[in-house]
Design a protein around this motif. Sequence first.
Motif, PDB file in Angstrom:
ATOM      1  N   LEU A 121       0.829  -1.205   0.000  1.00  0.00           N
ATOM      2  CA  LEU A 121       0.000   0.000   0.000  1.00  0.00           C
ATOM      3  C   LEU A 121       0.862   1.252   0.000  1.00  0.00           C
ATOM      4  O   LEU A 121       0.599   2.204  -0.747  1.00  0.00           O
ATOM      5  CB  LEU A 121      -0.931  -0.003   1.216  1.00  0.00           C
ATOM      6  N   HIS A 159       2.275   1.902  -3.296  1.00  0.00           N
ATOM      7  CA  HIS A 159       1.206   2.294  -4.220  1.00  0.00           C
ATOM      8  C   HIS A 159       0.835   3.765  -4.041  1.00  0.00           C
ATOM      9  O   HIS A 159       0.764   4.510  -5.023  1.00  0.00           O
ATOM     10  CB  HIS A 159      -0.007   1.396  -3.981  1.00  0.00           C
ATOM     11  N   GLN A 206      -7.377  -6.423  -0.840  1.00  0.00           N
ATOM     12  CA  GLN A 206      -6.274  -5.470  -0.900  1.00  0.00           C
ATOM     13  C   GLN A 206      -6.163  -4.785  -2.259  1.00  0.00           C
ATOM     14  O   GLN A 206      -5.742  -3.625  -2.345  1.00  0.00           O
ATOM     15  CB  GLN A 206      -4.961  -6.161  -0.527  1.00  0.00           C
ATOM     16  N   ARG A 216      -6.300  -0.701  -2.573  1.00  0.00           N
ATOM     17  CA  ARG A 216      -5.363   0.156  -3.302  1.00  0.00           C
ATOM     18  C   ARG A 216      -6.078   0.933  -4.409  1.00  0.00           C
ATOM     19  O   ARG A 216      -5.773   2.103  -4.659  1.00  0.00           O
ATOM     20  CB  ARG A 216      -4.219  -0.698  -3.877  1.00  0.00           C
ATOM     21  N   TYR A 255      -7.727   4.092  -3.120  1.00  0.00           N
ATOM     22  CA  TYR A 255      -6.797   5.215  -2.977  1.00  0.00           C
ATOM     23  C   TYR A 255      -6.440   5.805  -4.352  1.00  0.00           C
ATOM     24  O   TYR A 255      -6.274   7.022  -4.486  1.00  0.00           O
ATOM     25  CB  TYR A 255      -5.530   4.757  -2.252  1.00  0.00           C
TER      26      TYR A 255
END
Length: 342
Positions: free
Chosen positions: A44, A47, A325, A329, A332
Motif C-alpha cells: 500500500l 502504491h 487489498q 489500493r 486510494y
Amino acid sequence: MSHTPSHAAATEATLATTPLSVLDLSPILEGHTAADSFANSLALARHVEQAGYQRIWLAEHHSMPGIASSATAVLIGHIAGGTERIRVGSGGIMLPNHAPLVIAEQFGTLESLYPGRIDLGLGRAPGSDGKTMRALRRDLHSSGDDFPQLLHELRSYLVGNGPVRAIPGEGLDIPLWLLGSSDFSARLAGQLGLPFAFAGQFAPNHMMMALQAYRTAFTPSAVLQQPYAMVGMNVVVADSDAEAQYLFSSQQQHVLNLFRNTLGKLQPPVENMDALWEAHEKHSVLSFLGGSVVGSPEKVKQQMALFLRSTQANELIINCAVYDQQARRRSYSLLAEIKAAG
C-alpha cells in the motif's frame, strides 16, 4: 522545523488543493497473519507513494487481534525502508505508554536512517484496555493529564537540554504532531504552536469542537506560524455506490464487534449488514462512522467537497479498511484521480 507543514493560503479548502495522506492500521485479515499484514502495508505504501500521497502513518494499538501495528516504530522503519519519498510516521505513538527517552531514541534512529521523511504523531490515550496497560507497565492511576509533562520531557531530549542525552535524537529535525479525538490535545497543540491531527475517522461528533478549540488556542511558534489541522476520515471509493458500500461493510463489522467486545480479524464484506446487527447497534455503528465518505467517484467528490467546506482542513488523512487489498489500493487510486481532476 523545515519539514513541518506550512499553513495553506487563506482560501476555501478544495480537494484539488488539499494534500492527501494515508492512515494504515495494518489490519490483520480473516484467514491471514500479521506477516501478511506487513506485506500488505508495504504494498500500500509503495502504491500511494506513486499516486502522490503526502505521508503514510501507522497507529499504535495493543492486544487487538485485528491490528498488527503494535510495535509502531519498528513497522515505520519497515515501511520507510521499502519506499523512497513518501513521509512515514506515527498516527500515533501513545506517549503515556512509553518513557519519553525511548521515543526520542527510536525516532532519532528512524530520522537518522531516513532523513527528512519521519513524522512523530503523539496521542495521550492508552490504545489498549486495563490489562494491557498493566502489561505495558503504565501508571494505572494516570488519566492522561500528565501528557503535557511527558511531551515537554520528550521535546527536551530532541532539542538537547533534557536530564540525559538522547543519542540518536537530540538536534534532529523530527516534526511533532499532536493527535486527538477531543479538545484536550487540540488546545494543547494550539497553545504550543504545533500541527494537530483530529481522529475524525472514529470521533466525528467531536470534530468541529476540537478544530475550533485548536484554532482559537493557536499561538505562533518557531515550528508553525499559523494553525495546520489534518483531519482523519474513512473513505471507500469504487465504481458504484453499491460496490463501495459492500466493501465498507468490513469496517462496519469491525466497529460492531468493537461495541460487542468480540474483537477479531478484519472480516470479508457482506451483502446485508441488517442480518448482523440489531437496530440499536446499527445506530451506534453509523454514528461512530458518521464522518465516512463511501461511494462512486462522483458521490465521493461531492461529499469530500462538503467535508472540506465545513472543516477547512489543511490536509486529510484517509483510512480505508477494506478486506480485498486490490480494491483497497484501487480506492486510494480513484481518490487521487478525483483530486487530480479538480
